[in-house]
Design a protein around this motif. Structure first.
Motif, short mmCIF file in Angstrom:
data_model
loop_
_atom_site.label_atom_id
_atom_site.label_comp_id
_atom_site.label_asym_id
_atom_site.label_seq_id
_atom_site.Cartn_x
_atom_site.Cartn_y
_atom_site.Cartn_z
N ASN A 1 8.62 -5.79 -6.98
CA ASN A 1 8.69 -4.81 -5.87
C ASN A 1 9.40 -3.52 -6.27
OD1 ASN A 1 7.48 -6.78 -4.38
ND2 ASN A 1 9.26 -7.26 -3.11
N LYS A 2 10.25 -3.60 -7.28
CA LYS A 2 11.04 -2.43 -7.68
C LYS A 2 10.23 -1.43 -8.50
CE LYS A 2 15.04 -0.39 -7.81
NZ LYS A 2 15.69 0.05 -6.57
N ILE A 3 9.19 -1.91 -9.19
CA ILE A 3 8.41 -1.03 -10.09
C ILE A 3 7.62 -0.03 -9.25
CG2 ILE A 3 6.55 -0.98 -11.83
CD1 ILE A 3 7.40 -3.85 -12.62
N ALA A 4 7.69 1.26 -9.65
CA ALA A 4 6.93 2.28 -8.92
C ALA A 4 5.44 1.92 -8.98
CB ALA A 4 7.16 3.64 -9.57
N PRO A 5 4.74 1.86 -7.84
CA PRO A 5 3.35 1.39 -7.84
C PRO A 5 2.45 2.13 -8.84
CG PRO A 5 4.16 1.55 -5.61
CD PRO A 5 5.24 2.10 -6.48
N ASP A 6 2.67 3.43 -9.05
CA ASP A 6 1.80 4.17 -9.98
C ASP A 6 2.15 3.91 -11.46
OD1 ASP A 6 0.38 5.10 -7.91
OD2 ASP A 6 1.10 7.17 -8.00
N LYS A 7 3.26 3.17 -11.69
CA LYS A 7 3.61 2.79 -13.07
C LYS A 7 3.41 1.28 -13.29
CE LYS A 7 6.81 6.60 -13.86
NZ LYS A 7 8.04 7.07 -14.53
N ASP A 8 2.90 0.61 -12.27
CA ASP A 8 2.79 -0.85 -12.28
C ASP A 8 1.52 -1.28 -13.03
OD1 ASP A 8 2.74 -3.59 -11.46
OD2 ASP A 8 1.63 -3.03 -9.65
N VAL A 9 1.59 -1.28 -14.36
CA VAL A 9 0.40 -1.55 -15.18
C VAL A 9 -0.08 -3.00 -15.10
CG1 VAL A 9 0.63 0.35 -16.83
CG2 VAL A 9 1.94 -1.75 -17.19
N ASP A 10 0.74 -3.90 -14.56
CA ASP A 10 0.29 -5.28 -14.35
C ASP A 10 -0.46 -5.42 -13.02
OD1 ASP A 10 0.62 -7.06 -16.38
OD2 ASP A 10 2.69 -7.60 -15.87
N GLY A 11 -0.35 -4.39 -12.17
CA GLY A 11 -1.07 -4.40 -10.89
C GLY A 11 -0.58 -5.47 -9.93
N LEU A 12 0.69 -5.84 -10.03
CA LEU A 12 1.20 -6.94 -9.20
C LEU A 12 1.99 -6.47 -7.97
CD1 LEU A 12 2.35 -9.37 -12.05
CD2 LEU A 12 0.31 -9.56 -10.62
N GLU B 1 -9.09 2.72 -5.01
CA GLU B 1 -8.65 2.78 -6.40
C GLU B 1 -7.22 2.26 -6.55
OE1 GLU B 1 -8.51 5.88 -10.13
OE2 GLU B 1 -8.81 6.67 -8.11
N SER B 2 -7.02 1.39 -7.54
CA SER B 2 -5.68 0.83 -7.73
C SER B 2 -5.52 0.41 -9.18
CB SER B 2 -5.50 -0.40 -6.83
OG SER B 2 -6.39 -1.42 -7.22
N LEU B 3 -4.30 0.07 -9.53
CA LEU B 3 -4.07 -0.56 -10.84
C LEU B 3 -4.34 -2.05 -10.63
CD1 LEU B 3 -0.89 1.44 -11.86
CD2 LEU B 3 -3.00 1.30 -13.19
N VAL B 4 -5.39 -2.54 -11.28
CA VAL B 4 -5.88 -3.91 -11.06
C VAL B 4 -5.28 -4.82 -12.13
CG1 VAL B 4 -7.96 -5.35 -11.08
CG2 VAL B 4 -8.04 -3.05 -10.08
N ASN C 1 -1.19 -15.11 -7.98
CA ASN C 1 -1.23 -13.66 -7.75
C ASN C 1 -1.70 -12.92 -9.00
OD1 ASN C 1 -0.27 -14.07 -5.23
ND2 ASN C 1 1.82 -13.39 -5.65
N LEU C 2 -1.50 -13.56 -10.16
CA LEU C 2 -1.84 -12.92 -11.44
C LEU C 2 -3.35 -12.97 -11.71
CD1 LEU C 2 -0.43 -11.71 -13.97
CD2 LEU C 2 -0.47 -14.00 -14.96
N VAL C 3 -3.97 -14.09 -11.37
CA VAL C 3 -5.39 -14.25 -11.73
C VAL C 3 -6.27 -14.58 -10.52
CG1 VAL C 3 -7.04 -15.30 -13.33
CG2 VAL C 3 -4.63 -15.21 -13.98
N GLY C 4 -6.06 -15.75 -9.93
CA GLY C 4 -7.00 -16.27 -8.92
C GLY C 4 -7.22 -15.34 -7.73
N ARG C 5 -6.13 -14.87 -7.11
CA ARG C 5 -6.29 -14.04 -5.90
C ARG C 5 -6.95 -12.70 -6.18
NH1 ARG C 5 -2.92 -16.34 -1.52
NH2 ARG C 5 -1.83 -18.06 -2.51
#
Ligand code: NAD
Length: 295
Positions: free
Chosen positions: A117-128, A141-144, A174-178
């Protein structure tokens, strides 16, 4: 590898497809460097988990190959949560950092969701981050997340148009299935998600034109459950012991019984040499996307 050569055409080759993704990323990076930008990825590794160290090293090597600057923050196993949150806060504000990745798993005393939750969404390269998960849900459009993104690219090498296909996803992380289910829904598939509490799982699998297996149980999916001519994406990475000439050796296998499944299906990803390579390639792609988002 196979006596019957025709099986070779059925393999969705992660090596070839990931190289293509990486080539495209490299080209774009050359273009944006010409505009004075220098894409960069910060990787945070907490503790000494050997598998995590290998993953982080591979990511670093790949960054070098495509021209992304990578910085590793190796933190002590006993570091407290506040110190990690402070580091992320600093990286969020740093204009020289475009992507932030925290390598999981984290030690048990750290709250994983708080970190995400702390990672800035536009820097969140894991898309989590929940904002990116929400964007994906809204089909904007999002970081997937890298692994399901890689699965989609692989699928589309066989079927550009997935509309109307019956897709079954095994697993609900949250990482794969969803996110996988969201991506398939956004591509107009009819999606069924099954998991550890699903009864008679083979009944669902037998109707799947597309099957994504993300379970973590070696060879869980049996060939006899599969629909003829279906496409199988095997996300699982499982290390098993095999006896070879009296010697006990370790071997990587997926969640699907590959040797039997390949005889029945129209296409399948191998393990190793499949989805794993795509995950790293898509991390590079996400770092590029994140850099562009911040331009
Ligand atoms: P996870 O443990 O978070 O989730 C596993 C899922 O499998 C759960 O949702 C659970 O409901 C389901 N499951 C467990 N037992 C089941 C059963 N008996 N029947 C049906 N469903 C069952 O794992 P994850 O992070 O989603 O990863 C899944 C697998 O994919 C693991 O093997 C992991 O190593 C691998 N993985 C590979 C990559 C890659 O790059 N190839 C990336 C991420 C994960």
């Amino acid at each position: 590898m196979f006596k019957n050569e025709s099986y070779a055409d059925k393999i969705i080759d992660g090596k070839i497809i990931s190289l293509k993704v990486l080539e495209e990323v490299s080209k774009s990076i050359i273009d944006i460097k010409a505009k004075g930008l220098n894409p960069s990825l910060a990787v945070i590794l907490v503790g000494n988990d050997p598998a995590s160290s290998v993953y982080v090293r591979n990511k670093k090597i790949m960054c070098e190959k495509v021209g992304i600057k990578s910085t590793e923050f190796k933190l002590d196993e006993n570091i407290n949560e506040e110190q990690i949150l402070d580091l992320i806060n600093t990286l969020n504000k740093d204009s020289g950092t475009n992507g932030i990745l925290v390598q999981f798993p984290l030690p048990a005393h750290i709250n994983k969701q708080k970190i995400i939750n702390k990672i800035a969404p536009d820097k969140d390269v894991d898309g989590l981050h929940p904002i990116n998960a929400g964007r994906l849900m809204n089909n904007v459009e999002s970081l997937v997340p890298c692994t399901p993104q890689g699965c989609m690219i692989m699928l589309k090498t066989r079927h550009e148009d997935l509309s109307g296909k019956n897709a079954v996803v095994i697993g609900r992380s949250n990482l794969v299935g969803r996110p996988m289910c969201q991506l398939l829904t956004n591509s107009d598939c009819t999606v069924t998600q099954v998991h550890s509490k699903t009864l008679n799982i083979e009944n669902y699998i037998s109707r799947a034109d597309i099957l994504i297996a993300a379970i973590g149980i070696p060879k869980f999916v049996k060939a006899e459950w599969l629909k003829e001519k279906s496409i199988i994406i095997d996300v699982g990475i499982n290390r098993i012991s095999v006896n070879s000439n009296g010697e006990n050796k370790k071997k990587l296998v997926g969640d699907v019984d590959f040797e039997e499944a390949i005889k029945k299906v129209s296409a399948i990803t191998p393990v190793p040499g499949g989805v794993g390579l795509m995950t790293v390639a898509c991390l590079m792609r996400n770092t590029l996307i994140a850099t562009k988002l911040q331009m």
